[in-house]
Design an enzyme around this catalytic site. Structure first.
Site, mmCIF file in Angstrom:
data_model
loop_
_atom_site.group_PDB
_atom_site.id
_atom_site.type_symbol
_atom_site.label_atom_id
_atom_site.label_comp_id
_atom_site.label_asym_id
_atom_site.label_seq_id
_atom_site.Cartn_x
_atom_site.Cartn_y
_atom_site.Cartn_z
ATOM 1 N N CYS A 1 0.825 -1.213 0.000
ATOM 2 C CA CYS A 1 0.000 0.000 0.000
ATOM 3 C C CYS A 1 0.857 1.260 0.000
ATOM 4 O O CYS A 1 1.358 1.675 1.051
ATOM 5 C CB CYS A 1 -0.935 -0.016 1.202
ATOM 6 S SG CYS A 1 -1.962 1.465 1.319
ATOM 7 N N CYS B 1 -0.544 4.125 2.091
ATOM 8 C CA CYS B 1 -0.309 3.998 3.539
ATOM 9 C C CYS B 1 1.153 4.259 3.888
ATOM 10 O O CYS B 1 1.445 4.924 4.881
ATOM 11 C CB CYS B 1 -0.631 2.592 4.036
ATOM 12 S SG CYS B 1 -2.061 1.820 3.304
ATOM 13 N N ASP B 2 2.068 3.695 3.120
ATOM 14 C CA ASP B 2 3.465 3.619 3.560
ATOM 15 C C ASP B 2 4.451 4.442 2.733
ATOM 16 O O ASP B 2 5.627 4.531 3.092
ATOM 17 C CB ASP B 2 3.929 2.150 3.548
ATOM 18 C CG ASP B 2 3.111 1.294 4.510
ATOM 19 O OD1 ASP B 2 2.661 1.844 5.527
ATOM 20 O OD2 ASP B 2 2.925 0.097 4.241
#
Ligand code: NAP
Length: 314
Positions: A136, A139-140
């Site tokens: 992701c 997200c990261d």
């Protein structure tokens, strides 16, 4: 088999399922939540969640799910372990079939999520989630500011991940097993024109390096045409080779598309062709796939279930 008939059974304990639990519990429906093999869903495998509204300093993914679970429990949600293998909607109340028992339910909210497809190469599992291997970029990605990263895959997801990562990373290697992208032309054109993205064609990943140090230090790869092996010195590896929605046990009650994702009905994101059966989160959404959108769908499903039960006389 118990003669009890549940008002609402929620299958899945990710953001969608637990948000549905909070709403149906607060509506006094005493929902039963069935926890499968990964309680808390995909977020429990992420470290820091920085994009969930309300947490300006970020929150640990596991902690966020613990909070949601506690919040739902506070209003009367009950939890049971169990993996659903089938849903029989031939007569109402419906029957959820589990490996060891059956549960009767007036309404069912399916929030079973989707599992990112992984490559299965050595080191991938060991360094997944906070140690350099992730699925992701949204997200990261911000953790890889000014670092080199690799994206695996050649579809729209890989293209989207690669483009998103250019905001942070110094260089994004796009490692694809063929020499043309599967992604739509507009995405492929954007990717190939981007100065930070370096395509690595005809190449399959062989191993993730860095297991001994507990953090990704490189990606070992092999050119499928020449057989030559090499190592990319990257700190982050974003696997984007598709998702597998967890929808198989519900296919008789809810239509699915050719990739297995639920297709909602009645001009709604969450209603299905079966009255009283709702879907929420990644099992019905391969477009947004965010914790907050899953939570939103869980809320919608809960409100629909509550209204449907009320219209039927409670
Ligand atoms: P996808 O289209 O199935 O692409 C998966 C990619 O991973 C393919 O390039 C495939 O290679 C590669 N791959 C699969 N297994 C692999 C393995 N074991 N090792 C190495 N590479 C492997 O999946 P997706 O990109 O997640 O997209 C899923 C669907 O969502 C698609 O319909 C897509 O159009 C849609 N989507 C749309 C958008 C958008 O419109 N913005 C964004 C994301 C997704 P091959 O090409 O050789 O098969």
């Amino acid at each position: 088999m118990s003669a009890k008939i549940e008002n609402v059974v929620i299958v899945g304990t990710g953001c969608a399922g637990l948000t549905a639990a909070i709403y149906t519990a607060r509506a006094n429906l005493a929902p039963l939540v069935l926890e499968g093999v990964l309680p808390g869903g995909q977020l429990t495998t992420t470290s820091e969640v920085e994009n969930f509204p309300g947490f300006p300093d970020g929150i640990d993914g596991f902690q966020l799910m613990q909070n949601l679970r506690k919040q739902a429990g506070k209003f009367g949600t009950r939890y049971e372990s169990g993996t659903v293998v089938g849903l029989d909607t031939a007569s109402w109340p419906y029957t959820l079939k589990l490996a060891d028992r059956e549960i009767k339910a007036r309404t069912v909210i399916v929030a079973t999520g989707a599992s990112p497809r992984l490559t299965g190469i050595p080191g991938e599992k060991e360094l997944y989630g906070g140690k350099g291997v992730t699925t992701c970029a949204t997200c990261d990605g911000a953790f890889y500011r000014n670092m080199d990263v690799a994206v695996l895959g050649g579809g729209d997801s890989a293209a989207e991940e690669a483009l998103f990562l250019t905001r942070f990373a110094s260089k994004v290697f796009l490692v694809h097993r063929r020499d043309t992208l599967r992604a739509s032309k507009i995405m492929a054109d954007r990717v190939l024109a981007h100065p930070k993205i370096v395509p690595v064609w005809d190449t399959v990943p062989v191993a993730v390096e860095g297991v001994a140090q507990g953090a990704v230090s490189g990606l070992k790869m092999k050119n499928v045409k020449t057989g030559a092996e090499s190592v990319l010195a990257v700190k982050g590896i974003f696997v984007a080779i598709g998702h597998v929605p967890n929808t198989a046990p519900f296919k008789s009650a809810v239509d699915t598309d050719d990739q297995g994702y639920f297709i909602p009905a009645h001009h709604s994101q969450v209603k299905t062709k079966t009255p009283g059966v709702y879907v929420a989160g990644d099992c019905a959404d391969h477009h947004y796939r965010q914790a907050i959108t899953a939570a939103g769908m869980g809320c919608q499903a809960a409100i629909e279930a509550e209204r449907w039960l009320a219209a039927k006389g409670g």
